[in-house]
Design a protein around this motif. Structure first.
Motif, PDB file in Angstrom:
ATOM      1  N   PRO A  88       0.827  -1.210   0.000  1.00 53.46           N
ATOM      2  CA  PRO A  88       0.000   0.000   0.000  1.00 53.46           C
ATOM      3  C   PRO A  88       0.862   1.261   0.000  1.00 53.46           C
ATOM      4  O   PRO A  88       1.983   1.271   0.503  1.00 53.46           O
ATOM      5  CB  PRO A  88      -0.791  -0.105   1.313  1.00 53.46           C
ATOM      6  CG  PRO A  88      -0.730  -1.537   1.702  1.00 53.46           C
ATOM      7  CD  PRO A  88       0.562  -2.067   1.155  1.00 53.46           C
ATOM      8  N   ASN A  89       0.320   2.329  -0.564  1.00 53.86           N
ATOM      9  CA  ASN A  89       1.006   3.618  -0.552  1.00 53.86           C
ATOM     10  C   ASN A  89       0.994   4.183   0.866  1.00 53.86           C
ATOM     11  O   ASN A  89       0.000   4.056   1.589  1.00 53.86           O
ATOM     12  CB  ASN A  89       0.337   4.602  -1.516  1.00 53.86           C
ATOM     13  CG  ASN A  89       0.599   4.233  -2.957  1.00 53.86           C
ATOM     14  OD1 ASN A  89       1.700   3.836  -3.317  1.00 53.86           O
ATOM     15  ND2 ASN A  89      -0.419   4.358  -3.789  1.00 53.86           N
ATOM     16  N   TRP A  90       2.070   4.817   1.255  1.00 55.67           N
ATOM     17  CA  TRP A  90       2.198   5.354   2.610  1.00 55.67           C
ATOM     18  C   TRP A  90       1.170   6.437   2.904  1.00 55.67           C
ATOM     19  O   TRP A  90       0.770   6.642   4.035  1.00 55.67           O
ATOM     20  CB  TRP A  90       3.609   5.907   2.837  1.00 55.67           C
ATOM     21  CG  TRP A  90       3.924   7.095   1.967  1.00 55.67           C
ATOM     22  CD1 TRP A  90       4.467   7.068   0.723  1.00 55.67           C
ATOM     23  CD2 TRP A  90       3.676   8.464   2.259  1.00 55.67           C
ATOM     24  NE1 TRP A  90       4.586   8.331   0.209  1.00 55.67           N
ATOM     25  CE2 TRP A  90       4.099   9.220   1.152  1.00 55.67           C
ATOM     26  CE3 TRP A  90       3.136   9.134   3.348  1.00 55.67           C
ATOM     27  CZ2 TRP A  90       3.998  10.596   1.108  1.00 55.67           C
ATOM     28  CZ3 TRP A  90       3.041  10.515   3.290  1.00 55.67           C
ATOM     29  CH2 TRP A  90       3.477  11.228   2.185  1.00 55.67           C
ATOM     30  N   GLY A 115      -1.943   6.494   1.757  1.00 55.16           N
ATOM     31  CA  GLY A 115      -3.307   5.987   1.661  1.00 55.16           C
ATOM     32  C   GLY A 115      -3.918   6.094   0.278  1.00 55.16           C
ATOM     33  O   GLY A 115      -5.059   5.694   0.072  1.00 55.16           O
ATOM     34  N   SER A 116      -3.191   6.651  -0.674  1.00 48.33           N
ATOM     35  CA  SER A 116      -3.719   6.758  -2.037  1.00 48.33           C
ATOM     36  C   SER A 116      -3.813   5.358  -2.659  1.00 48.33           C
ATOM     37  O   SER A 116      -3.069   4.454  -2.281  1.00 48.33           O
ATOM     38  CB  SER A 116      -2.848   7.681  -2.881  1.00 48.33           C
ATOM     39  OG  SER A 116      -1.542   7.175  -2.984  1.00 48.33           O
ATOM     40  N   PRO A 117      -4.724   5.183  -3.599  1.00 44.60           N
ATOM     41  CA  PRO A 117      -4.920   3.857  -4.193  1.00 44.60           C
ATOM     42  C   PRO A 117      -3.715   3.363  -4.988  1.00 44.60           C
ATOM     43  O   PRO A 117      -2.990   4.149  -5.590  1.00 44.60           O
ATOM     44  CB  PRO A 117      -6.113   4.048  -5.140  1.00 44.60           C
ATOM     45  CG  PRO A 117      -6.658   5.392  -4.870  1.00 44.60           C
ATOM     46  CD  PRO A 117      -5.641   6.178  -4.134  1.00 44.60           C
ATOM     47  N   VAL A 118      -3.539   2.055  -4.972  1.00 47.79           N
ATOM     48  CA  VAL A 118      -2.545   1.403  -5.818  1.00 47.79           C
ATOM     49  C   VAL A 118      -3.255   1.027  -7.110  1.00 47.79           C
ATOM     50  O   VAL A 118      -4.424   0.633  -7.106  1.00 47.79           O
ATOM     51  CB  VAL A 118      -1.975   0.150  -5.122  1.00 47.79           C
ATOM     52  CG1 VAL A 118      -1.106  -0.656  -6.057  1.00 47.79           C
ATOM     53  CG2 VAL A 118      -1.190   0.556  -3.886  1.00 47.79           C
ATOM     54  N   THR A 119      -2.565   1.145  -8.232  1.00 48.80           N
ATOM     55  CA  THR A 119      -3.173   0.868  -9.526  1.00 48.80           C
ATOM     56  C   THR A 119      -2.980  -0.584  -9.932  1.00 48.80           C
ATOM     57  O   THR A 119      -1.874  -1.111  -9.874  1.00 48.80           O
ATOM     58  CB  THR A 119      -2.578   1.794 -10.605  1.00 48.80           C
ATOM     59  OG1 THR A 119      -2.770   3.145 -10.195  1.00 48.80           O
ATOM     60  CG2 THR A 119      -3.245   1.577 -11.944  1.00 48.80           C
TER      61      THR A 119
END
Length: 174
Positions: A113-115, A117-121
């Motif tokens: 996961p991104n640190w 909280g943004s979505p992973v593609t």
């Protein structure tokens, strides 16, 4: 004399503390790989809900902003395959809208996961080497305490979002 007792007490306490630190060492030499998003998203998934959001209406604060499209795509399912090492391989999507490829290969933009909280593609490819991208969708909710996964596809024109589709999926137990 008092200074010698104080020094002796400090040495004894320091020795006892160091002994405790080494006594608590439970390293058994076994290394476990961290859990990646691949382990969480791989598998068979069925649609439980699909909604369309009018991003222009949301930005303007006017009109109807959401529409439930579940009945149009209630047979939608996606299978994200991985190999024995939890590396992504192929995928298939049945009952998919034209916005998602029906088959090919997949990988994640990042395995964790991104640190922020943004979505992973989640990226789709036509070739096993993953060089010819055919689509992408954001993973906006990862299975964890809840077994659901959420994918969101946002359509844009000149960088401005105008509509988004959110797929809420549940795992298929084989």
């Amino acid at each position: 004399m008092k200074a010698i007792r104080t020094l002796l007490t400090k040495v004894v306490l320091c020795t006892a503390f160091c002994s405790l630190l080494y006594a608590c060492d439970t390293d058994d030499g076994i290394y476990t790989e961290p859990i990646t998003l691949y382990e969480k998203v791989a598998g068979n998934w069925n649609l439980t809900r699909m909604k369309q959001v009018d991003e222009v209406a949301v930005a303007a604060g006017t009109g109807t902003t959401q529409m439930d499209l579940t009945s149009f795509f209630e047979n939608f399912n996606i299978t994200l395959n991985v190999d024995e090492n939890q590396h992504p391989t192929s995928f298939t999507a049945g009952g998919a809208p034209a916005l998602i490829p029906e088959s090919g290969y997949w990988k994640l933009e990042k395995p964790f996961p991104n640190w922020d909280g943004s979505p992973v593609t989640l990226q789709f490819f036509s070739d096993a080497a993953c060089t010819q991208q055919t689509g992408a969708i954001a993973i906006t909710a990862v299975p964890g305490s809840s077994a659901t996964m959420e994918l969101t596809l946002t359509r844009k024109t000149n960088g401005t979002p105008f509509v988004s589709y959110t797929y809420t999926l549940i795992p298929v137990n084989n």
